[in-house]
Design a protein around this motif. Sequence first.
Motif, mmCIF file in Angstrom:
data_model
loop_
_atom_site.group_PDB
_atom_site.id
_atom_site.type_symbol
_atom_site.label_atom_id
_atom_site.label_comp_id
_atom_site.label_asym_id
_atom_site.label_seq_id
_atom_site.Cartn_x
_atom_site.Cartn_y
_atom_site.Cartn_z
ATOM 1 N N GLU A 82 0.839 -1.213 0.000
ATOM 2 C CA GLU A 82 0.000 0.000 0.000
ATOM 3 C C GLU A 82 0.870 1.258 0.000
ATOM 4 O OE1 GLU A 82 -3.795 1.926 2.360
ATOM 5 O OE2 GLU A 82 -2.519 0.512 3.434
ATOM 6 N N ARG A 83 1.913 1.265 0.838
ATOM 7 C CA ARG A 83 2.821 2.419 0.891
ATOM 8 C C ARG A 83 3.495 2.633 -0.463
ATOM 9 N NH1 ARG A 83 7.981 2.212 1.298
ATOM 10 N NH2 ARG A 83 8.047 0.154 2.275
ATOM 11 N N LEU A 84 3.982 1.556 -1.066
ATOM 12 C CA LEU A 84 4.627 1.653 -2.368
ATOM 13 C C LEU A 84 3.648 2.126 -3.441
ATOM 14 C CD1 LEU A 84 6.751 -1.593 -2.153
ATOM 15 C CD2 LEU A 84 7.646 0.752 -2.233
ATOM 16 N N TYR A 85 2.421 1.615 -3.406
ATOM 17 C CA TYR A 85 1.409 2.035 -4.377
ATOM 18 C C TYR A 85 1.128 3.529 -4.231
ATOM 19 C CZ TYR A 85 -2.742 2.505 -7.144
ATOM 20 O OH TYR A 85 -3.623 2.942 -8.101
ATOM 21 N N THR A 86 0.908 3.971 -3.001
ATOM 22 C CA THR A 86 0.602 5.383 -2.743
ATOM 23 C C THR A 86 1.743 6.278 -3.226
ATOM 24 O OG1 THR A 86 -0.791 4.814 -0.865
ATOM 25 C CG2 THR A 86 0.061 7.065 -0.937
ATOM 26 N N ASN A 87 2.974 5.890 -2.955
ATOM 27 C CA ASN A 87 4.131 6.715 -3.297
ATOM 28 C C ASN A 87 4.540 6.657 -4.767
ATOM 29 O OD1 ASN A 87 4.309 7.479 -0.623
ATOM 30 N ND2 ASN A 87 5.875 5.968 -0.129
ATOM 31 N N ASN A 88 4.243 5.559 -5.449
ATOM 32 C CA ASN A 88 4.753 5.378 -6.810
ATOM 33 C C ASN A 88 3.702 5.255 -7.908
ATOM 34 O OD1 ASN A 88 7.764 4.977 -6.301
ATOM 35 N ND2 ASN A 88 6.865 3.492 -4.900
ATOM 36 N N CYS A 89 2.479 4.906 -7.555
ATOM 37 C CA CYS A 89 1.494 4.543 -8.582
ATOM 38 C C CYS A 89 0.235 5.406 -8.580
ATOM 39 C CB CYS A 89 1.074 3.087 -8.409
ATOM 40 S SG CYS A 89 2.441 1.929 -8.213
ATOM 41 N N SER A 91 -0.536 8.514 -8.267
ATOM 42 C CA SER A 91 -0.645 9.781 -8.995
ATOM 43 C C SER A 91 -1.150 9.570 -10.420
ATOM 44 C CB SER A 91 0.687 10.520 -9.007
ATOM 45 O OG SER A 91 1.665 9.767 -9.672
ATOM 46 N N CYS A 92 -0.869 8.434 -11.012
ATOM 47 C CA CYS A 92 -1.357 8.134 -12.361
ATOM 48 C C CYS A 92 -2.538 7.163 -12.348
ATOM 49 C CB CYS A 92 -0.236 7.541 -13.211
ATOM 50 S SG CYS A 92 1.134 8.669 -13.474
ATOM 51 N N HIS A 93 -2.413 6.078 -11.593
ATOM 52 C CA HIS A 93 -3.445 5.038 -11.589
ATOM 53 C C HIS A 93 -4.617 5.356 -10.671
ATOM 54 C CE1 HIS A 93 -1.373 2.225 -14.195
ATOM 55 N NE2 HIS A 93 -0.257 2.527 -13.556
ATOM 56 N N GLY A 99 -7.106 4.119 -12.962
ATOM 57 C CA GLY A 99 -6.465 4.848 -14.062
ATOM 58 C C GLY A 99 -6.856 6.310 -14.087
ATOM 59 N N ASP A 100 -7.345 6.818 -12.961
ATOM 60 C CA ASP A 100 -7.877 8.178 -12.907
ATOM 61 C C ASP A 100 -7.142 9.079 -11.911
ATOM 62 O OD1 ASP A 100 -8.697 6.920 -10.596
ATOM 63 O OD2 ASP A 100 -10.801 7.517 -10.769
ATOM 64 N N GLY A 101 -5.846 8.869 -11.777
ATOM 65 C CA GLY A 101 -5.055 9.697 -10.873
ATOM 66 C C GLY A 101 -4.944 11.123 -11.378
ATOM 67 N N LEU A 102 -4.406 12.001 -10.545
ATOM 68 C CA LEU A 102 -4.289 13.421 -10.898
ATOM 69 C C LEU A 102 -3.479 13.646 -12.171
ATOM 70 C CD1 LEU A 102 -3.754 14.952 -7.341
ATOM 71 C CD2 LEU A 102 -5.849 14.959 -8.725
ATOM 72 N N ALA A 103 -2.495 12.825 -12.428
ATOM 73 C CA ALA A 103 -1.652 12.986 -13.615
ATOM 74 C C ALA A 103 -2.237 12.300 -14.851
ATOM 75 C CB ALA A 103 -0.257 12.439 -13.337
ATOM 76 N N SER A 106 -3.069 14.074 -18.344
ATOM 77 C CA SER A 106 -1.982 14.575 -19.175
ATOM 78 C C SER A 106 -1.226 13.451 -19.892
ATOM 79 C CB SER A 106 -1.010 15.385 -18.316
ATOM 80 O OG SER A 106 -0.370 14.545 -17.372
ATOM 81 N N LEU A 107 -1.640 12.210 -19.691
ATOM 82 C CA LEU A 107 -0.915 11.084 -20.274
ATOM 83 C C LEU A 107 -1.649 10.484 -21.470
ATOM 84 C CD1 LEU A 107 0.123 9.345 -16.949
ATOM 85 C CD2 LEU A 107 1.546 10.785 -18.417
ATOM 86 N N ASN A 108 -0.878 10.102 -22.472
ATOM 87 C CA ASN A 108 -1.409 9.416 -23.633
ATOM 88 C C ASN A 108 -0.380 8.370 -24.043
ATOM 89 O OD1 ASN A 108 -2.877 8.624 -25.808
ATOM 90 N ND2 ASN A 108 -2.395 10.403 -27.060
ATOM 91 N N PRO A 109 -0.671 7.116 -23.905
ATOM 92 C CA PRO A 109 -1.969 6.530 -23.552
ATOM 93 C C PRO A 109 -2.274 6.699 -22.065
ATOM 94 C CG PRO A 109 -0.329 4.816 -23.808
ATOM 95 C CD PRO A 109 0.337 6.101 -24.207
ATOM 96 N N LYS A 110 -3.535 6.586 -21.745
ATOM 97 C CA LYS A 110 -4.004 6.709 -20.366
ATOM 98 C C LYS A 110 -3.509 5.539 -19.528
ATOM 99 C CE LYS A 110 -6.385 10.396 -21.137
ATOM 100 N NZ LYS A 110 -5.605 11.599 -20.965
ATOM 101 N N PRO A 111 -3.315 5.780 -18.231
ATOM 102 C CA PRO A 111 -2.906 4.681 -17.342
ATOM 103 C C PRO A 111 -3.961 3.584 -17.301
ATOM 104 C CG PRO A 111 -2.632 6.813 -16.272
ATOM 105 C CD PRO A 111 -3.394 7.053 -17.543
#
Length: 166
Positions: A82-89, A91-93, A99-103, A106-111
């Motif tokens: 959970e900690r690793l997901y929160t810190n690394n994933c 924001s995009c996922h 697949g609806d993170g804050l970033a 701006s990504l193409n293709p979408k997460p």
Amino acid sequence: MKPMIVAVATLMISVASHSATSQMGGMRGNSMMEEGHMMGGAGMGDISRLRHRYFMRHGIDTTYADKSNPLDPNPPVLETGERLYTNNCASCHGESGLGDGLAADSLNPKPANITAFSRMPMASDAYLYWTIAEGGAPVNSAMPAFQQNLEEEEIWSLITYLRAGL
């Protein structure tokens, strides 16, 4: 829909797209991302489909092919995941893996919607490990490769957390 039907339908879409590409005089993109755009339609070029198409054509690097998760979904492993997901994933996922993170905008293709994908039959331990370790390099997406930043046990903790349902 049953998982096997989804896998077959996805494969049929991939084959149909490849056929259509061949019928257009062999016009093919220089990258998997371009091929995703050729498929057209909202969501059709998402990273899950691009990665699936790559996998169907090339398989997984032999470095990852025999990998199997050695971790049990116990509280310490899930907390680490959970900690690793929160810190690394996230924001995009996204917080829930949709697949609806804050970033994501701006990504193409979408997460990818990893909540759904991590439970599909195709998402073997080896496939998920390969995806996290290599990131988006094989499919020309912005996902960073984590093989240099995470230890093997951390990647397995992350996979265990994903499979437990975020």
